[in-house]
Design a protein around this motif. Structure first.
Motif, PDB file in Angstrom:
ATOM      1  N   UNK A 117       0.865  -1.201   0.000  1.00 37.37           N
ATOM      2  CA  UNK A 117       0.000   0.000   0.000  1.00 37.37           C
ATOM      3  C   UNK A 117       0.890   1.235   0.000  1.00 37.37           C
ATOM      4  N   UNK A 118       0.356   2.314  -0.566  1.00 35.74           N
ATOM      5  CA  UNK A 118       1.088   3.578  -0.692  1.00 35.74           C
ATOM      6  C   UNK A 118       0.381   4.663   0.106  1.00 35.74           C
ATOM      7  N   UNK A 119       1.168   5.420   0.837  1.00 40.75           N
ATOM      8  CA  UNK A 119       0.662   6.597   1.571  1.00 40.75           C
ATOM      9  C   UNK A 119       1.206   7.843   0.887  1.00 40.75           C
ATOM     10  N   UNK A 120       0.300   8.612   0.301  1.00 40.89           N
ATOM     11  CA  UNK A 120       0.698   9.847  -0.381  1.00 40.89           C
ATOM     12  C   UNK A 120       0.575  11.008   0.597  1.00 40.89           C
ATOM     13  N   UNK A 121       1.721  11.596   0.944  1.00 45.00           N
ATOM     14  CA  UNK A 121       1.759  12.738   1.845  1.00 45.00           C
ATOM     15  C   UNK A 121       1.885  14.024   1.027  1.00 45.00           C
ATOM     16  N   UNK A 122       1.921  15.144   1.721  1.00 46.21           N
ATOM     17  CA  UNK A 122       2.009  16.428   1.021  1.00 46.21           C
ATOM     18  C   UNK A 122       3.332  16.589   0.288  1.00 46.21           C
ATOM     19  N   UNK A 123       4.423  16.033   0.864  1.00 39.65           N
ATOM     20  CA  UNK A 123       5.744  16.263   0.287  1.00 39.65           C
ATOM     21  C   UNK A 123       6.459  14.984  -0.138  1.00 39.65           C
ATOM     22  N   UNK A 124       5.854  13.815   0.037  1.00 41.52           N
ATOM     23  CA  UNK A 124       6.532  12.577  -0.341  1.00 41.52           C
ATOM     24  C   UNK A 124       5.518  11.448  -0.484  1.00 41.52           C
ATOM     25  N   UNK A 125       6.008  10.350  -1.082  1.00 39.55           N
ATOM     26  CA  UNK A 125       5.238   9.122  -1.215  1.00 39.55           C
ATOM     27  C   UNK A 125       5.962   8.031  -0.444  1.00 39.55           C
ATOM     28  N   UNK A 126       5.249   7.342   0.462  1.00 39.78           N
ATOM     29  CA  UNK A 126       5.836   6.304   1.290  1.00 39.78           C
ATOM     30  C   UNK A 126       5.160   4.985   0.949  1.00 39.78           C
ATOM     31  N   UNK A 127       5.986   3.957   0.721  1.00 40.72           N
ATOM     32  CA  UNK A 127       5.486   2.639   0.346  1.00 40.72           C
ATOM     33  C   UNK A 127       5.625   1.694   1.541  1.00 40.72           C
ATOM     34  N   UNK A 128       4.567   0.935   1.801  1.00 35.68           N
ATOM     35  CA  UNK A 128       4.567  -0.057   2.875  1.00 35.68           C
ATOM     36  C   UNK A 128       4.206  -1.415   2.285  1.00 35.68           C
ATOM     37  N   UNK A 129       4.722  -2.442   2.949  1.00 31.48           N
ATOM     38  CA  UNK A 129       4.381  -3.816   2.589  1.00 31.48           C
ATOM     39  C   UNK A 129       3.892  -4.529   3.833  1.00 31.48           C
ATOM     40  N   UNK A 130       2.630  -4.964   3.800  1.00 30.56           N
ATOM     41  CA  UNK A 130       2.031  -5.691   4.922  1.00 30.56           C
ATOM     42  C   UNK A 130       2.218  -7.192   4.703  1.00 30.56           C
ATOM     43  N   UNK A 131       2.258  -7.990   5.788  1.00 34.40           N
ATOM     44  CA  UNK A 131       2.479  -9.434   5.624  1.00 34.40           C
ATOM     45  C   UNK A 131       1.371 -10.128   4.848  1.00 34.40           C
ATOM     46  N   UNK A 132       0.107  -9.684   4.982  1.00 36.71           N
ATOM     47  CA  UNK A 132      -1.025 -10.317   4.298  1.00 36.71           C
ATOM     48  C   UNK A 132      -1.964  -9.233   3.762  1.00 36.71           C
ATOM     49  N   UNK A 133      -2.854  -9.675   2.874  1.00 40.45           N
ATOM     50  CA  UNK A 133      -3.842  -8.753   2.331  1.00 40.45           C
ATOM     51  C   UNK A 133      -4.822  -8.291   3.413  1.00 40.45           C
ATOM     52  N   UNK A 134      -5.134  -9.189   4.368  1.00 39.81           N
ATOM     53  CA  UNK A 134      -6.022  -8.800   5.465  1.00 39.81           C
ATOM     54  C   UNK A 134      -5.383  -7.720   6.330  1.00 39.81           C
ATOM     55  N   UNK A 135      -4.096  -7.874   6.611  1.00 40.19           N
ATOM     56  CA  UNK A 135      -3.386  -6.855   7.393  1.00 40.19           C
ATOM     57  C   UNK A 135      -3.365  -5.514   6.656  1.00 40.19           C
ATOM     58  N   UNK A 136      -3.205  -5.575   5.319  1.00 37.15           N
ATOM     59  CA  UNK A 136      -3.241  -4.324   4.551  1.00 37.15           C
ATOM     60  C   UNK A 136      -4.593  -3.629   4.677  1.00 37.15           C
ATOM     61  N   UNK A 137      -5.696  -4.400   4.621  1.00 36.81           N
ATOM     62  CA  UNK A 137      -7.017  -3.797   4.746  1.00 36.81           C
ATOM     63  C   UNK A 137      -7.199  -3.166   6.126  1.00 36.81           C
ATOM     64  N   UNK A 138      -6.673  -3.844   7.167  1.00 34.03           N
ATOM     65  CA  UNK A 138      -6.801  -3.286   8.510  1.00 34.03           C
ATOM     66  C   UNK A 138      -5.976  -2.004   8.656  1.00 34.03           C
ATOM     67  N   UNK A 139      -4.746  -1.986   8.115  1.00 34.21           N
ATOM     68  CA  UNK A 139      -3.950  -0.756   8.181  1.00 34.21           C
ATOM     69  C   UNK A 139      -4.652   0.383   7.434  1.00 34.21           C
ATOM     70  N   UNK A 140      -5.184   0.095   6.268  1.00 39.77           N
ATOM     71  CA  UNK A 140      -5.917   1.125   5.519  1.00 39.77           C
ATOM     72  C   UNK A 140      -7.125   1.616   6.310  1.00 39.77           C
ATOM     73  N   UNK A 141      -7.856   0.685   6.924  1.00 37.46           N
ATOM     74  CA  UNK A 141      -9.045   1.078   7.679  1.00 37.46           C
ATOM     75  C   UNK A 141      -8.704   1.939   8.879  1.00 37.46           C
TER      76      UNK A 141
END
Length: 398
Positions: A81-105
């Protein structure tokens, strides 16, 4: 990945979700696997799960969007998943797709203060997000400064001391440590509409102290120490700390630097080189031109009153008579007297009516004489008499 109770860190806000994430940004040359905690609206990163001191943090107040990254990872179960901030783009990798959905939520719920509807989560997980939203709302109510209008003693934002900063406890410590050259004391919002004062001192490391400043209902403020200290204003609170510490504590005032000279960049027309030039400070202001005197404009004459159509002819006749009277010579005195007398029509003389019949006359006169019943017209009688006299004179002449 499942949530677990937050670790006992008194300096951190409430922890909503934790787990390992691989983090990579433009500044990072390689991905790093860090233990990540979502505390309040900030992500705190630790090298290991058991560490109590974070190595870096990411404030989500400047978050623009959270999106999925479809790039394939060597770990087939991992999800990016990608977090777009005002001055940069930060990329994260979660262990599972479920964990990614929880982080996004959790990230979107905390920043938007509402549970997003476009999430593939179970009802129990949705309920956990709702609880996080309510806790975050309560936290922001406590840490946000009280409205200025709610206090009868502070009417304007300008009445607040210059060292007042709207930061939390941990943010105050970081600010004092970063701006150590500017000051080591600041005032910040406290709990329940009160204030707090944070100081920093250096003794084999940074030592932070926090003091509660309560608002009194009767007016003024109270420093909540062993022997409470009453102060009339927040300025008195700051001055008390500065004077009691022999001015070792200095209020942190974030004043930006201002230029003292006027400069501009000039380009050379021949070689095109640019250089910084200093403007002269001894410039004489230009003299303003004299104010022009405007000519006086005479007031317009009042327009004549309109004459009605019915009286227009009479108005012309009166004007003509006035002109004729002014051009004529003045009349003599008798004429003036005569003019004064009103002109009356002549009175006719009374008629004489004779009731006696006229003497007999000639046949011609009798024929021409008009008869009006028993009365004879006196005028016809007079005419007949004149004719008789004329006939008598004619006979005598013969």
């Amino acid at each position: 990945m499942a949530t677990r109770p937050a670790r006992n860190r008194s300096q951190l806000p409430s922890c909503y979700y934790e787990g390992y994430l691989e983090k990579r940004s433009f500044k990072d040359k390689t991905s790093r696997k860090l233990w990540t905690s979502l505390c309040g609206d900030t992500l705190f990163f630790y090298n290991e799960k058991r560490d109590t001191t974070y190595v870096e943090k990411l404030e989500l107040s400047g978050l623009l969007s959270v999106t999925d990254d479809g790039t394939q990872d060597r770990n087939l179960d991992a999800a990016r998943l990608n977090l777009k901030m005002k001055d940069e783009m930060i990329k994260f990798t979660a262990p599972t797709a479920e964990a990614r959905e929880l982080w996004k939520g959790y990230i979107r719920s905390v920043t938007e203060l509402s549970v997003p509807s476009s999430l593939n989560l179970l009802p129990g997980q949705i309920h956990m997000l709702q609880e996080a939203v309510e806790r975050e709302k309560e936290r922001k109510k406590k840490t946000s400064p009280p409205p200025v209008s709610s206090s009868p003693y502070i009417t304007l934002q300008a009445d607040m001391p210059a060292c007042y900063h709207t930061v939390s406890r941990i943010e105050a410590e970081m600010l004092l440590e970063r701006e150590v050259k500017r000051g080591n004391l600041l005032l910040r919002p406290g709990s329940n509409g009160n204030f707090a004062l944070t100081t920093m001192q250096n003794h084999d490391g940074s030592i932070f102290k926090h003091y509660r400043v309560n608002r009194k209902h009767t007016g003024g403020f109270e420093i909540d120490v062993e022997n409470p200290v009453l102060c009339a204003t927040l300025y008195d609170v700051i001055n008390y700390f500065v004077e009691r510490t022999d001015r070792y504590l200095i209020p942190l005032i974030m004043e930006e630097a201002y230029e003292k000279k006027i400069s501009y960049i000039q380009s050379d027309e021949e070689n095109g080189e640019k250089s910084v030039q200093q403007a002269s400070t001894n410039l004489i202001p230009p003299n303003l031109p004299a104010r022009p005197v405007l000519p006086r404009i005479p007031a317009p004459e009042p327009a004549p009153e309109p004459v009605e159509e019915e009286d227009s002819c009479l108005y012309e006749i009166i004007e003509k008579e006035k002109e004729m009277d002014s051009s004529a010579s003045p009349p003599s005195e008798p004429d003036k007297k005569a003019q004064k007398k009103p002109i009356m029509p002549p009175i006719p003389a009374p008629r004489k009516i004779s009731l006696l019949p006229s003497p007999p006359s000639s046949a011609s006169s009798i024929k021409n004489e008009p008869k009006m019943g028993n009365l004879v017209d006196p005028l016809a009688q007079t005419i007949s008499e004149l004719k008789q006299k004329l006939e008598g004179k004619a006979k005598c002449g013969d």
